[in-house]
Scaffold this motif. Structure first.
Motif, PDB file in Angstrom:
ATOM      1  N   CYS A 125      41.285  41.531  36.380  1.00  0.00           N
ATOM      2  CA  CYS A 125      42.009  40.427  35.743  1.00  0.00           C
ATOM      3  C   CYS A 125      41.873  39.168  36.585  1.00  0.00           C
ATOM      4  CB  CYS A 125      43.484  40.799  35.611  1.00  0.00           C
ATOM      5  SG  CYS A 125      44.496  39.467  34.921  1.00  0.00           S
ATOM      6  N   GLU A 126      41.708  38.048  35.931  1.00  0.00           N
ATOM      7  CA  GLU A 126      41.706  36.779  36.661  1.00  0.00           C
ATOM      8  C   GLU A 126      42.354  35.722  35.801  1.00  0.00           C
ATOM      9  OE1 GLU A 126      39.666  37.471  39.628  1.00  0.00           O
ATOM     10  OE2 GLU A 126      41.046  35.984  40.430  1.00  0.00           O
ATOM     11  N   LYS A 127      43.133  34.871  36.447  1.00  0.00           N
ATOM     12  CA  LYS A 127      43.820  33.780  35.737  1.00  0.00           C
ATOM     13  C   LYS A 127      43.396  32.496  36.440  1.00  0.00           C
ATOM     14  CE  LYS A 127      47.140  33.000  32.574  1.00  0.00           C
ATOM     15  NZ  LYS A 127      46.645  31.692  32.164  1.00  0.00           N
ATOM     16  N   LEU A 128      42.246  31.970  36.026  1.00  0.00           N
ATOM     17  CA  LEU A 128      41.645  30.846  36.759  1.00  0.00           C
ATOM     18  C   LEU A 128      42.144  29.492  36.299  1.00  0.00           C
ATOM     19  CD1 LEU A 128      37.923  32.005  37.003  1.00  0.00           C
ATOM     20  CD2 LEU A 128      39.642  31.979  38.808  1.00  0.00           C
TER      21      LEU A 128
ATOM     22  N   PHE B 142      42.365  48.124  40.762  1.00  0.00           N
ATOM     23  CA  PHE B 142      42.719  46.823  40.206  1.00  0.00           C
ATOM     24  C   PHE B 142      41.860  45.749  40.886  1.00  0.00           C
ATOM     25  CE2 PHE B 142      46.362  43.510  39.761  1.00  0.00           C
ATOM     26  CZ  PHE B 142      45.887  43.102  38.526  1.00  0.00           C
ATOM     27  N   GLY B 143      41.036  45.080  40.094  1.00  0.00           N
ATOM     28  CA  GLY B 143      40.156  44.044  40.643  1.00  0.00           C
ATOM     29  C   GLY B 143      40.731  42.651  40.426  1.00  0.00           C
ATOM     30  N   VAL B 144      41.029  41.981  41.527  1.00  0.00           N
ATOM     31  CA  VAL B 144      41.543  40.607  41.483  1.00  0.00           C
ATOM     32  C   VAL B 144      40.857  39.839  42.604  1.00  0.00           C
ATOM     33  CG1 VAL B 144      43.549  39.133  41.852  1.00  0.00           C
ATOM     34  CG2 VAL B 144      43.805  41.283  40.611  1.00  0.00           C
ATOM     35  N   PHE B 145      40.252  38.701  42.293  1.00  0.00           N
ATOM     36  CA  PHE B 145      39.603  37.929  43.349  1.00  0.00           C
ATOM     37  C   PHE B 145      40.580  36.944  43.979  1.00  0.00           C
ATOM     38  CE2 PHE B 145      36.421  34.355  44.348  1.00  0.00           C
ATOM     39  CZ  PHE B 145      36.414  34.702  45.683  1.00  0.00           C
ATOM     40  N   TYR B 146      40.974  35.918  43.195  1.00  0.00           N
ATOM     41  CA  TYR B 146      41.828  34.866  43.767  1.00  0.00           C
ATOM     42  C   TYR B 146      43.292  35.304  43.737  1.00  0.00           C
ATOM     43  CZ  TYR B 146      38.034  31.410  43.617  1.00  0.00           C
ATOM     44  OH  TYR B 146      36.886  30.705  43.814  1.00  0.00           O
TER      45      TYR B 146
END
Lengths: 482, 399
Positions: free
Chosen positions: B115-118, B54-58
C-alpha cells in the motif's frame, strides 16, 4: 641563497560576470547617477560559493606547482561565512593539509590579507599560505553593487627561493571610518568619496609609502609597480602622484572584468602584477583600511615566464544580464522555490567529523590489491573481481580530472540556480562518482566532456543557519570557466 | 544447487484497488479494498490465513512503521506479520516473504499486501527523503526523473544514437502505455496521448519530458498464496503458480566502479538470468507471453527490454518502433498500462504487476485479454540506475 618572500601565488575569479549596464538598466530609475559606472562586468559568486570556497580555489592554485607542505594557513576575509567556527580550518580540510598545520582567520579590515602577509614575512621560520577571499554584501542600486567583486587570491610566504623577495614593510594606524559594516548594518555604510580621498587615502598611503622606502633605502622612482587596491584607477593614480611615484607604475585595479574584491583585492592585484613581472621589478603592495600597510617586494629570477593566470580569468567568464539572477545568487532575492526546498538538511556533526577527510578532502580509497580507486573508501574493494577486505589506502580525488559518463539537467530538483546538473563522473586513473556539477550553462554538459573538481556549498540548512560543503564537477580549465 | 521456488506455491486470490489520486481514501480503505477482493477471489476463510507481509515504502508519508497497521486493518487473530521495504521493489518483496513462508512449509496460506499513499505530499512527484547521515553529505540531490534521465544520455553515447531518434522510441513507449491504460478501468491515467504530445511535453529532467514519467498514485494490491495442494483441494485444476522469484540488489559497482557504462541496469540482468533458470526458461522470446516491467520512465522500459534479454543489445529502439511490445505485438509490455498509466503507488506496484499477470493467465483480463499467455514476467527496479534493487518474478499456470 635562501630568502624570505613569496614562493607561489594563485587567484580565483568566479565564472559569473554581471553586466554593469544591465545593473544600471534595472536600478537606474532609482539611482540615475550610477550611469557613470555602467560599463564592463563585475564578477559575482554563484549561490554555492563563499569566502571559504573561493579561498580554497585560490589556495590550491597557489600550492599547485610547489612541493611544499605549509606550516600555517590563514584566511583573510571580512565576509567569512562562520562567525564562530574557524573558516581557515575548513580550507585546510578541503586542501587535505597536514593535521599539524596552524590555521587562523584574519578579519576586520580590507587590509587583513596584506597585514597577514607582512606578519608571515616577519616570522618566516614558517611557510604560510594566506588565502584571501570575499563575497561582499551589497545593497541594490548602490555604488558598491557596481564596483565590488567576489573573488579570491592566495600567496605562499616563507623562506626559500622566492619569486618575489620581501624587502620590508611599514604600517600606519588610523581609525579612519571611510566605511564600516556591522551585523546590524548588513552592507557597507560608506562616507563621502572626496573626504575619503583627501583626508584618508592620500595622506595615509603617502606616510606608509614614505616610511617603507626610507626603511629599505629604495628610491621612489625605482618602484616598477604600485599595487593600490582602490575602488577606481583614478584614485590609485592619485596615490602614485601624491607619493612621487611614476604614474606609469600604477597597476590596473581590474575594474573592467572583475571589480574590487574587498580584502582579497590586494592579493588579486598582486597576482596580476606577478603575472607580468620580470626579474628585478620592485612591487609596492598597499593594504588600506583603518590605516595602511605598505610592503616592498623584489621580483627574482625564479619568476616563471609567460604567465597570464589572472588575465585569462578576466577575459573568460560568462556574462549575465539578468539582474534578478544576480540578486538570487547572493540570496538577495528570495523567490518561491517550491515545497522541495523544505527538505530538512540537518547535518549529523558526528558523522561529518568522522568523515571529514572523505567529504572535505575528497579522499577515497585505492585498493592496494587491484589498484582500483574508489569513493567513498570502504572496507571491501568495489572491484567485483577483487573485493579485498581492508586493503585500501587514502586516495584523493579532488585534484584529479575526469569525464562526464552520464548527466542530466534536472528542472524538478531544488537548487537556487535551476536546473540542477549532476551525473556520473569517470575519473582519470579510475573511480566513478555520482555527483553534482557546477558552472555548467544550460546545454553545456555533454557525455565525455572533461571536468575538474571544485569545492562548493552542497546544502544549506535554513532552519539552523548552517551549510555544508562538498566537491562538484566543473568544466575543466580550457573551457569557459573562471 | 538449491531447487528454487518453481511450482511450490500457488497464487489463489488477488485484489487491486483502482489506482489514482484517491484523495478521499485512507490507507485502511485502500488495504481493505484490495484485501476483500483477494479474499473473495481465494474463497478461503479469513481465519485460514496464517501469516502476513506488508509492503510500505514511505512510512513517514503513509501509515508509519511496522506491520501493525495491516494487522489492525484486517483484524486477523494476532497472526505473525512483517513490514518490508525495498524501495520500488517493496510490493514484490512482500510477495516474496509470503511465498517463501509457504514454500518453506512454515504456513499453508499467507497474505501479501502493498500500500502507498503518495498524494498526501502536497506536490507532484515523489516525496523528498534522506539518504542517511553520511550519504546526505555527498550524494547529489537527485530526483527520480533526473537519476533515470542519465540512462538516456549514456544510451545515446553507447550506441552512437541521435537523442531525437531515442526520444521517438521513448515517445512510442509512453504512447503505447496510454493506449493500454485507456481500456483499464482501474488505471490512474486513462487518457490517450499522441506521439507528438509525448515528444513535446514540458521538460522535467533532460531528456525526459513530463509524458516520459509515470503516474504518482495512491493504491493497494494484495495476493493470497497457498501450498498447491490447498489449491487442488479447493477444486482448482489449473491455478497460477509462482515459477520464479529473484532479487538482485546493487553492490556498489554502478556507483563506484568504471566498468558500468551507465546505459543499462546491471541488477536486472543478474536477477533475470537467475529467474529464467529457476523457471526453466531457456528461450524467453518464445516462452514469455507478456511483461510488466518497471517503466517509471520511458527510457527505463526501453533499456529493460535489453536487460531482460527480449531485445538484443542496442536493438530496443527498433523493436519498440516496430511494435513488438505493443498490445498487438509479440510480447506485450504493460498491457494494463504499467507504472506509466496504471500508476505507481510504490509499495503496491510489484503486487499490481502480479495482479495483471494473474488475470491474464486465468483469462479474466476482459478487453485487454491476451490469447493463451504461457508465462508472464514482472520486473521491479527499486532505486535509481546508479544503485537499485531489481526483482524479477515469473508466473505460469500449474501443470
Amino acid at each position: 641563497m635562501a630568502a624570505i618572500g613569496i614562493l607561489g601565488y594563485g587567484a580565483y575569479i568566479p565564472r559569473r560576470r554581471m553586466s554593469r549596464d544591465a545593473i544600471y538598466h534595472a536600478v537606474g530609475w532609482a539611482q540615475p547617477s550610477l550611469r557613470t559606472l555602467a560599463s564592463g562586468r563585475r564578477a559575482f559568486a554563484a549561490w554555492d560559493e563563499d569566502a571559504i570556497t573561493m579561498g580554497v580555489e585560490a589556495a590550491r592554485r597557489a600550492l599547485r606547482d610547489l612541493q611544499i607542505s605549509p606550516d600555517a594557513l590563514c584566511l583573510a576575509s571580512t565576509t567569512a561565512p562562520f562567525l564562530d567556527r574557524q573558516n581557515a580550518g575548513v580550507i585546510a580540510a578541503a586542501l587535505d593539509l597536514s593535521e599539524r598545520i596552524r590555521t587562523f582567520d584574519m578579519a576586520g579590515s580590507q587590509r587583513a590579507a596584506v597585514s597577514a602577509l607582512i606578519a608571515a614575512c616577519n616570522s618566516a621560520t614558517e611557510t604560510t599560505i594566506i588565502a584571501a577571499a570575499e563575497k561582499r554584501p551589497v545593497k541594490a542600486a548602490s555604488v558598491l553593487e557596481m564596483a565590488s567583486a567576489d573573488a579570491g587570491a592566495a600567496v605562499v610566504v616563507g623562506c626559500g627561493e622566492p619569486i618575489a623577495e620581501f624587502l620590508g614593510s611599514a604600517s600606519v594606524r588610523a581609525d579612519f571610518v571611510d566605511h564600516y559594516r556591522t551585523a546590524q548594518s548588513g552592507a557597507d555604510y560608506a562616507y563621502e568619496e572626496r573626504w575619503v580621498r583627501e583626508a584618508g587615502v592620500l595622506p595615509l598611503t603617502s606616510k606608509a609609502i614614505g616610511a617603507v622606502l626610507a626603511d629599505t633605502g629604495v628610491g621612489v622612482k625605482a618602484i616598477s609597480t604600485l599595487i593600490a587596491p582602490m575602488a577606481n584607477f583614478r584614485l590609485a593614480r592619485s596615490i602614485a602622484i601624491a607619493a612621487g611615484l611614476s604614474p606609469g607604475a600604477v597597476q590596473d585595479v581590474l575594474t573592467e572584468n572583475c571589480g574590487v574584491a574587498g580584502a582579497a583585492h590586494p592579493l588579486l592585484m598582486l597576482s596580476a602584477a606577478l603575472d607580468k613581472a620580470r626579474a628585478g621589478d620592485l612591487l609596492l603592495l598597499i593594504g588600506f583600511g583603518q590605516g595602511c600597510d605598505a610592503a616592498l617586494l623584489r621580483v627574482t629570477a625564479k619568476i616563471a615566464p609567460e604567465r597570464a593566470l589572472v588575465a585569462r580569468m578576466l577575459e573568460g567568464g560568462a556574462t549575465e544580464t539578468n539582474y534578478l539572477k544576480f540578486l538570487a545568487a547572493s540570496g538577495r532575492l528570495d523567490i518561491e522555490w517550491g515545497m522541495r526546498a523544505e527538505r530538512d538538511n540537518r547535518t549529523a556533526q558526528t558523522v561529518a567529523f568522522n568523515k571529514s577527510r572523505d567529504i572535505y578532502g575528497f579522499v577515497g580509497g585505492l585498493c592496494t590489491q587491484c589498484q582500483t580507486p574508489q569513493f567513498p573508501k570502504s572496507r571491501r574493494c568495489v572491484n567485483p573481481e577483487c573485493a579485498a577486505l581492508d586493503k585500501q589506502e587514502d586516495y584523493r580525488f579532488a585534484d584529479r580530472n575526469g569525464v562526464i559518463k552520464t548527466f542530466t539537467e534536472d528542472h524538478l530538483a531544488f537548487t537556487r540556480e535551476p536546473p540542477l546538473v549532476y551525473g556520473n563522473i569517470s575519473f582519470d586513473g579510475g573511480g566513478n562518482v555520482f555527483m553534482e556539477m557546477a558552472d555548467f550553462a544550460s546545454g553545456e554538459a555533454r557525455i565525455g566532456g572533461a571536468v575538474e573538481m571544485r569545492f562548493r556549498i552542497k546544502d544549506v540548512d535554513e532552519t539552523r543557519g548552517f551549510h555544508r560543503y562538498f566537491w562538484k564537477a566543473a568544466p575543466a580549465a580550457g573551457g569557459a570557466g573562471g | 544447487m538449491a531447487e528454487g521456488i518453481r511450482d511450490k506455491v500457488a497464487v489463489i486470490g488477488m485484489g487491486c484497488t483502482k489506482f489514482g489520486e484517491r484523495w478521499d481514501a485512507s490507507p485502511e480503505d485502500l488495504v481493505t479494498e484490495a484485501f476483500e477482493e483477494a479474499l473473495a477471489d481465494a474463497r478461503v476463510d479469513r481465519a485460514d490465513i496464517e501469516a502476513g507481509w506488508f509492503g510500505v515504502f514511505y512510512d513517514e508519508q503513509n501509515v508509519g512503521k511496522s506491520a501493525y497497521p495491516l494487522s489492525q486493518y484486517l483484524r486477523l487473530p494476532n497472526i505473525p506479520m512483517t513490514r518490508v521495504e525495498n524501495l520500488c521493489a517493496t510490493g514484490t518483496e512482500a510477495l516474496r516473504g509470503a511465498v517463501y513462508a509457504v514454500a518453506a512449509g512454515a504456513c499453508d496460506i499467507a497474505v501479501a499486501v502493498g500500500c502507498e499513499k503518495l498524494k498526501d505530499t502536497g506536490f507532484a512527484g515523489l516525496p523528498e527523503r534522506t539518504k542517511g547521515t553520511f550519504e546526505d553529505l555527498y550524494q547529489p540531490n537527485f530526483t527520480p526523473p533526473g537519476a533515470f534521465a542519465q540512462l538516456a544520455a549514456a544510451y545515446t553515447a553507447k550506441h552512437r544514437l541521435d537523442m531525437g531518434d531515442l526520444k521517438r522510441a521513448m515517445a512510442h513507449v509512453s504512447w503505447k502505455s496510454h493506449e493500454n491504460g485507456a481500456v483499464n478501468p482501474k488505471a490512474h491515467l486513462r487518457r490517450k496521448i499522441s506521439i507528438d504530445q509525448a515528444l513535446n511535453a514540458p521538460m522535467v529532467a533532460y531528456p525526459l519530458g513530463v509524458l516520459d514519467c509515470c503516474g504518482v498514485s495512491d493504491g493497494a494490491a494484495c495476493a493470497i498464496v497457498a501450498r498447491p495442494e490447498i489449491a487442488r483441494q479447493m477444486g482448482c485444476d489449473r491455478f497460477v503458480a509462482v515459477k520464479a522469484l529473484q532479487l538482485a540488489p546493487s553492490n556498489g559497482i554502478e556507483m563506484g566502479h568504471r566498468s558500468w557504462d551507465g546505459a543499462h541496469t546491471l541488477t536486472t540482468r543478474k536477477a533475470v538470468a537467475r529467474a529464467y533458470a529457476e523457471a526453466g526458461i531457456s528461450n524467453p522470446l518464445a516462452d514469455i507471453s507478456l511483461t510488466e516491467v518497471h517503466d517509471c520512465f520511458s527510457i527505463t522500459e526501453l533499456v529493460l527490454m535489453e536487460d531482460l534479454g527480449l531485445s538484443r543489445e542496442g536493438g530496443a529502439v527498433a523493436d519498440i518502433l516496430d511494435g513488438r511490445y505493443d498490445a498487438a505485438g509479440d510480447i506485450p509490455c504493460q498491457i494494463d498500462g504499467g507504472l506509466k498509466c496504471f500508476g505507481h503507488p510504490i509499495g503496491a506496484s510489484g503486487l499490481r504487476m502480479t495482479y495483471e499477470i494473474y488475470q491474464q493467465l486465468l483469462g479474466r483480463a476482459g478487453e485487454r485479454q491476451l490469447q493463451s499467455p504461457k508465462f508472464g514476467l514482472a520486473h521491479n527496479l527499486g532505486g535509481i540506475p546508479n544503485r537499485n534493487i531489481a526483482a524479477v518474478s515469473i508466473f505460469g499456470l500449474s501443470g
